[in-house]
Design a protein around this motif. Sequence first.
Motif, PDB file in Angstrom:
ATOM      1  N   TYR A  34     -22.531  22.110  23.628  1.00 11.97           N
ATOM      2  CA  TYR A  34     -22.896  22.229  24.758  1.00 11.97           C
ATOM      3  C   TYR A  34     -23.369  20.916  25.103  1.00 11.97           C
ATOM      4  O   TYR A  34     -24.651  19.854  24.674  1.00 11.97           O
ATOM      5  CB  TYR A  34     -24.321  22.980  24.211  1.00 11.97           C
ATOM      6  N   ARG A  35     -23.197  20.417  25.943  1.00 11.77           N
ATOM      7  CA  ARG A  35     -23.995  19.321  26.993  1.00 11.77           C
ATOM      8  C   ARG A  35     -24.242  19.344  28.693  1.00 11.77           C
ATOM      9  O   ARG A  35     -23.486  18.294  29.088  1.00 11.77           O
ATOM     10  CB  ARG A  35     -22.208  17.869  26.806  1.00 11.77           C
ATOM     11  N   GLY A  36     -24.556  19.686  28.561  1.00 15.98           N
ATOM     12  CA  GLY A  36     -24.775  20.454  30.125  1.00 15.98           C
ATOM     13  C   GLY A  36     -26.470  20.092  30.439  1.00 15.98           C
ATOM     14  O   GLY A  36     -27.090  20.454  31.438  1.00 15.98           O
ATOM     15  N   GLN A  37     -27.420  19.418  29.307  1.00 14.39           N
ATOM     16  CA  GLN A  37     -29.051  19.056  29.979  1.00 14.39           C
ATOM     17  C   GLN A  37     -29.087  18.566  30.987  1.00 14.39           C
ATOM     18  O   GLN A  37     -28.291  17.253  31.185  1.00 14.39           O
ATOM     19  CB  GLN A  37     -29.472  17.975  28.310  1.00 14.39           C
ATOM     20  N   GLY A  38     -29.825  18.489  32.172  1.00 15.10           N
ATOM     21  CA  GLY A  38     -29.805  18.240  32.894  1.00 15.10           C
ATOM     22  C   GLY A  38     -28.615  17.859  34.246  1.00 15.10           C
ATOM     23  O   GLY A  38     -28.667  17.245  35.212  1.00 15.10           O
ATOM     24  N   LEU A  39     -27.718  19.093  33.738  1.00 14.33           N
ATOM     25  CA  LEU A  39     -25.981  18.906  35.219  1.00 14.33           C
ATOM     26  C   LEU A  39     -26.180  19.850  35.370  1.00 14.33           C
ATOM     27  O   LEU A  39     -27.063  21.406  35.263  1.00 14.33           O
ATOM     28  CB  LEU A  39     -24.895  18.486  33.950  1.00 14.33           C
ATOM     29  N   PRO A  40     -25.899  19.801  37.159  1.00 14.55           N
ATOM     30  CA  PRO A  40     -25.943  21.033  36.862  1.00 14.55           C
ATOM     31  C   PRO A  40     -24.411  22.193  36.973  1.00 14.55           C
ATOM     32  O   PRO A  40     -24.299  23.423  37.970  1.00 14.55           O
ATOM     33  CB  PRO A  40     -25.457  20.721  38.902  1.00 14.55           C
ATOM     34  N   VAL A  41     -23.934  21.463  35.814  1.00  8.64           N
ATOM     35  CA  VAL A  41     -22.913  22.606  35.271  1.00  8.64           C
ATOM     36  C   VAL A  41     -23.608  22.654  33.886  1.00  8.64           C
ATOM     37  O   VAL A  41     -23.630  21.793  33.078  1.00  8.64           O
ATOM     38  CB  VAL A  41     -21.871  22.302  35.630  1.00  8.64           C
ATOM     39  N   GLY A  42     -22.847  24.079  33.665  1.00  7.95           N
ATOM     40  CA  GLY A  42     -22.744  24.012  31.251  1.00  7.95           C
ATOM     41  C   GLY A  42     -22.300  23.675  30.611  1.00  7.95           C
ATOM     42  O   GLY A  42     -20.508  24.185  31.251  1.00  7.95           O
ATOM     43  N   LEU A  43     -22.024  22.228  30.537  1.00 10.66           N
ATOM     44  CA  LEU A  43     -20.671  21.417  30.267  1.00 10.66           C
ATOM     45  C   LEU A  43     -20.732  21.527  29.043  1.00 10.66           C
ATOM     46  O   LEU A  43     -21.664  21.542  27.876  1.00 10.66           O
ATOM     47  CB  LEU A  43     -20.984  20.377  29.808  1.00 10.66           C
ATOM     48  N   TYR A  44     -19.267  22.174  27.939  1.00 13.27           N
ATOM     49  CA  TYR A  44     -19.389  22.014  26.893  1.00 13.27           C
ATOM     50  C   TYR A  44     -18.390  21.234  26.103  1.00 13.27           C
ATOM     51  O   TYR A  44     -16.993  20.401  27.068  1.00 13.27           O
ATOM     52  CB  TYR A  44     -19.148  23.013  26.595  1.00 13.27           C
ATOM     53  N   VAL A  45     -18.693  20.231  25.605  1.00 13.17           N
ATOM     54  CA  VAL A  45     -17.718  18.925  24.300  1.00 13.17           C
ATOM     55  C   VAL A  45     -16.820  18.768  23.452  1.00 13.17           C
ATOM     56  O   VAL A  45     -17.597  19.307  22.073  1.00 13.17           O
ATOM     57  CB  VAL A  45     -18.267  17.804  24.730  1.00 13.17           C
ATOM     58  N   ALA A  46     -15.999  18.943  23.463  1.00  9.56           N
ATOM     59  CA  ALA A  46     -15.154  18.720  22.255  1.00  9.56           C
ATOM     60  C   ALA A  46     -14.731  17.833  22.210  1.00  9.56           C
ATOM     61  O   ALA A  46     -13.838  16.649  22.814  1.00  9.56           O
ATOM     62  CB  ALA A  46     -14.158  19.565  21.789  1.00  9.56           C
ATOM     63  N   VAL A  99     -22.747  15.199  39.949  1.00 13.80           N
ATOM     64  CA  VAL A  99     -23.492  14.482  38.464  1.00 13.80           C
ATOM     65  C   VAL A  99     -23.011  13.222  38.499  1.00 13.80           C
ATOM     66  O   VAL A  99     -24.453  13.154  37.255  1.00 13.80           O
ATOM     67  CB  VAL A  99     -21.758  15.287  36.934  1.00 13.80           C
ATOM     68  N   CYS A 100     -23.322  12.729  39.106  1.00 13.27           N
ATOM     69  CA  CYS A 100     -23.307  10.887  39.100  1.00 13.27           C
ATOM     70  C   CYS A 100     -24.980  11.157  39.533  1.00 13.27           C
ATOM     71  O   CYS A 100     -25.606  10.078  38.651  1.00 13.27           O
ATOM     72  CB  CYS A 100     -23.000  10.448  40.871  1.00 13.27           C
ATOM     73  N   ALA A 101     -25.843  11.856  40.364  1.00 11.55           N
ATOM     74  CA  ALA A 101     -26.907  11.368  39.710  1.00 11.55           C
ATOM     75  C   ALA A 101     -27.548  11.899  38.355  1.00 11.55           C
ATOM     76  O   ALA A 101     -28.550  10.807  37.924  1.00 11.55           O
ATOM     77  CB  ALA A 101     -27.862  11.795  40.590  1.00 11.55           C
ATOM     78  N   PRO A 102     -27.737  12.868  37.738  1.00 12.04           N
ATOM     79  CA  PRO A 102     -27.873  13.007  36.303  1.00 12.04           C
ATOM     80  C   PRO A 102     -27.772  12.030  35.623  1.00 12.04           C
ATOM     81  O   PRO A 102     -28.460  11.812  34.757  1.00 12.04           O
ATOM     82  CB  PRO A 102     -27.541  13.902  36.321  1.00 12.04           C
ATOM     83  N   ASN A 103     -26.447  11.330  36.112  1.00  5.66           N
ATOM     84  CA  ASN A 103     -25.722  10.134  34.731  1.00  5.66           C
ATOM     85  C   ASN A 103     -26.679   9.464  34.844  1.00  5.66           C
ATOM     86  O   ASN A 103     -27.083   8.729  33.852  1.00  5.66           O
ATOM     87  CB  ASN A 103     -24.458  10.250  35.227  1.00  5.66           C
ATOM     88  N   MET A 104     -27.344   8.911  35.989  1.00  9.76           N
ATOM     89  CA  MET A 104     -27.998   7.751  36.143  1.00  9.76           C
ATOM     90  C   MET A 104     -29.152   8.163  35.867  1.00  9.76           C
ATOM     91  O   MET A 104     -29.884   6.807  35.527  1.00  9.76           O
ATOM     92  CB  MET A 104     -27.705   7.733  38.034  1.00  9.76           C
ATOM     93  N   ALA A 105     -29.583   9.133  35.686  1.00  7.53           N
ATOM     94  CA  ALA A 105     -30.795   9.087  35.433  1.00  7.53           C
ATOM     95  C   ALA A 105     -31.098   8.628  33.639  1.00  7.53           C
ATOM     96  O   ALA A 105     -31.904   8.970  33.296  1.00  7.53           O
ATOM     97  CB  ALA A 105     -31.661  10.703  35.536  1.00  7.53           C
ATOM     98  N   VAL A 106     -29.532   9.589  33.333  1.00  8.58           N
ATOM     99  CA  VAL A 106     -29.830   9.255  31.415  1.00  8.58           C
ATOM    100  C   VAL A 106     -29.666   8.512  31.911  1.00  8.58           C
ATOM    101  O   VAL A 106     -30.243   7.659  30.220  1.00  8.58           O
ATOM    102  CB  VAL A 106     -28.345  10.166  31.289  1.00  8.58           C
ATOM    103  N   LEU A 107     -28.766   7.372  32.104  1.00  7.20           N
ATOM    104  CA  LEU A 107     -28.462   5.920  31.933  1.00  7.20           C
ATOM    105  C   LEU A 107     -29.762   5.052  32.013  1.00  7.20           C
ATOM    106  O   LEU A 107     -30.033   3.941  31.767  1.00  7.20           O
ATOM    107  CB  LEU A 107     -27.271   5.302  32.864  1.00  7.20           C
ATOM    108  N   LYS A 108     -30.902   4.846  33.455  1.00  9.74           N
ATOM    109  CA  LYS A 108     -31.847   4.420  33.084  1.00  9.74           C
ATOM    110  C   LYS A 108     -32.770   4.338  32.226  1.00  9.74           C
ATOM    111  O   LYS A 108     -33.645   3.687  31.568  1.00  9.74           O
ATOM    112  CB  LYS A 108     -32.881   4.722  34.770  1.00  9.74           C
TER     113      LYS A 108
END
Length: 297
Positions: free
Chosen positions: A93-105, A205-214
């Motif tokens: 699960y990689r959906g923390q802070g994102l507007p979607v429930g994302l899962y990554v393999a 997801v761009c704004a959440p991405n920027m929050a992670v990078l900051k």
Amino acid sequence: MLQLPLILIFTLSIAVFTTGCASQTSTPTPAAAPIAPVIAASELVVGPNRLPFGLLQGGVPLNDPNLSLNVTFYYVGPGGDRTKPVMTAQAVYRGQGLPVGLYVAYATFDRAGGWEAEIDIPQATGSQRSRIRLDVSERAFAPMVGDKAIPVRNLTAADVPSLDRLTSDPRPDPDFYRLTVAEALASGKPFVVSFATPGYCQTAVCAPNMAVLKQLKNEFGDRVNFIHIEVYPYPFGESFQQAKTVDAMHEWNLRTEPWTFLVDANGIIQARYEGGITFDELRPAIAQLAAGQPVNP
């Protein structure tokens, strides 16, 4: 507009539920409704790949961090057998802070052509297995892991009077606009470069991405440079409507957004991420980058 990755299907489904969410409610989805996986990547290639996907149940996006998903891959191109597994992977699960429930393999494909991913999805009544088609190419459009980063001369704070002409981020961090990619390569220091448009992101997801990078810049900024390149030239809204992107997007041959690349001190791309990223996924990778180690998923 930019070419739309398959995740946009997922995102557009979400839009029904997130637009004006304070005043809208959705009908609960029956537990027995089938679950459909949606790949959130625009290209897969021979070699190592990050495979993000979302899940839709009755047209409603799922966002369950407790799901444990096993993924089995089958080669179905010429000479392939869709009953014979080639490899397996665990989707996290990689959906923390994102507007979607994302899962990554993560998967390493040994040949180009048609593949299928069978995703084992636990449910209250037992597991459901859903298959999705994957098309694997010999070569990606976007720069790949192992490629030399392209030394573009993106605009920086030295070129424009204010940051609001460099980025659609309403709360920009000036440190992301100090260097061109060419300067970062010449510095001999590892760096992270994100191509994103916080104000006009088609996948939200761009704004959440920027929050992670900051947040990661605050921890690793003494050892790793961080660069944000806005997808659209100023004025951003007008460029968005005209589908006009910055030169750096063309030079890196990026057809979707957002993209994030990790580049080592020798200028070699160590990792690439299309779409949404999270702190939990990215922090270990940037720690390896900062330590001069190979970046492993």
